[in-house]
Scaffold this active site. Structure first.
Site, PDB file in Angstrom:
ATOM      1  N   SER A  54      11.307  -2.485  -1.529  1.00  0.00           N
ATOM      2  CA  SER A  54      10.902  -1.175  -2.041  1.00  0.00           C
ATOM      3  C   SER A  54       9.414  -0.958  -1.820  1.00  0.00           C
ATOM      4  O   SER A  54       8.595  -1.813  -2.169  1.00  0.00           O
ATOM      5  CB  SER A  54      11.208  -1.052  -3.536  1.00  0.00           C
ATOM      6  OG  SER A  54      10.735   0.192  -4.023  1.00  0.00           O
ATOM      7  N   VAL A  59       3.829  -6.322  -2.714  1.00  0.00           N
ATOM      8  CA  VAL A  59       3.971  -6.988  -1.410  1.00  0.00           C
ATOM      9  C   VAL A  59       4.502  -6.008  -0.366  1.00  0.00           C
ATOM     10  O   VAL A  59       4.018  -5.982   0.772  1.00  0.00           O
ATOM     11  CB  VAL A  59       4.862  -8.245  -1.519  1.00  0.00           C
ATOM     12  CG1 VAL A  59       5.070  -8.890  -0.154  1.00  0.00           C
ATOM     13  CG2 VAL A  59       4.255  -9.252  -2.495  1.00  0.00           C
ATOM     14  N   CYS A  60       5.457  -5.170  -0.734  1.00  0.00           N
ATOM     15  CA  CYS A  60       6.013  -4.190   0.211  1.00  0.00           C
ATOM     16  C   CYS A  60       4.949  -3.175   0.617  1.00  0.00           C
ATOM     17  O   CYS A  60       4.855  -2.792   1.793  1.00  0.00           O
ATOM     18  CB  CYS A  60       7.205  -3.469  -0.410  1.00  0.00           C
ATOM     19  SG  CYS A  60       8.570  -4.564  -0.856  1.00  0.00           S
ATOM     20  N   ASP A  61       4.148  -2.751  -0.341  1.00  0.00           N
ATOM     21  CA  ASP A  61       3.029  -1.845  -0.081  1.00  0.00           C
ATOM     22  C   ASP A  61       2.083  -2.484   0.931  1.00  0.00           C
ATOM     23  O   ASP A  61       1.727  -1.880   1.943  1.00  0.00           O
ATOM     24  CB  ASP A  61       2.326  -1.563  -1.416  1.00  0.00           C
ATOM     25  CG  ASP A  61       1.085  -0.712  -1.288  1.00  0.00           C
ATOM     26  OD1 ASP A  61       0.068  -1.199  -0.727  1.00  0.00           O
ATOM     27  OD2 ASP A  61       1.089   0.422  -1.788  1.00  0.00           O
TER      28      ASP A  61
END
Length: 168
Positions: A54, A59-61
Site C-alpha cells: 500500500s 516503506v511503500c512510500d
C-alpha cells in the site's frame, strides 16, 4: 516455493513463483484514470515492476519515491510500474500529493490479476507482497526479488542494475 512474512507472520502467496527466464505473464490492472492497463501495453519496452502492499505506508512510500527518481535516468525505452491493491482514486491522490510523475501507478484491487499471475497475492491480507520484477524488451523475466519480510525494503541497487544491464 517462496516463503514470505508480513509483520513477521507467515502469509500464503497465491499463484506461481516467477523465475528469471520465464515469459512474463500477462495481467490486467487499472490506471489512476480507471483505464485497463496490461503488460502488453508496454510491449517492446524494458519494464521494472515495483510491487508494494500500500502506497500509504512508510516503506511503500519510500520504494515508490525511489523508483520515481530513478526512472528519469533509465532512458525512454524503460517504463517503471508500481502496482498495489490501493484503489485507483487513492493512488491518484497519493501521486498528486507526492509529485510522482515518472512512473505508472497501477491498481490490482479489482481482481488481483497481477497478484495471482506473479505469485504475490497475500491470501490472508488481500494485498500484494513486496517484490520487484524486471522484464526485458522481448517479454522475458530478467530479474526477480520476492522480499522475504513485507515490511523490509527491496534491494534497490540490484533492481536498478538489472534494468540497466538490459541496455548493454
Amino acid at each position: 516455493m517462496v516463503q514470505v512474512t508480513f509483520k513477521n507472520n507467515p502469509v500464503t502467496l497465491v499463484g506461481p513463483e516467477i523465475k528469471v527466464g520465464d515469459k512474463a505473464p500477462e495481467f490486467t490492472t487499472l490506471s489512476t484514470d480507471m483505464q485497463e492497463k496490461h503488460l502488453s501495453d508496454f510491449a517492446g519496452k524494458k519494464i521494472l515492476i515495483s510491487v508494494v502492499p500500500s502506497l500509504d505506508t512508510g516503506v511503500c512510500d519510500a520504494q515508490t519515491r525511489r523508483f520515481n527518481e530513478e526512472a528519469t535516468g533509465l532512458g525512454e525505452d524503460v517504463v517503471v510500474l508500481t502496482i498495489s491493491c490501493d484503489l485507483p482514486f487513492a493512488q491518484k491522490r497519493w501521486c498528486g500529493a507526492n509529485g510522482i510523475e515518472n512512473i505508472y501507478t497501477l491498481s490490482d484491487h479489482r481482481d488481483l490479476s497481477f497478484g495471482d499471475a506473479y505469485g504475490v497475492h497475500m491470501q490472508e491480507l488481500r494485498l500484494l507482497a513486496r517484490s520487484i520484477f524486471v522484464v526485458d524488451q522481448d517479454g522475458k523475466v530478467a530479474y526477480v526479488e520476492y522480499v522475504p519480510e513485507g515490511t523490509d525494503h527491496p534491494d534497490y541497487d540490484h533492481a536498478i542494475d538489472a534494468i540497466k544491464s538490459l541496455s548493454k
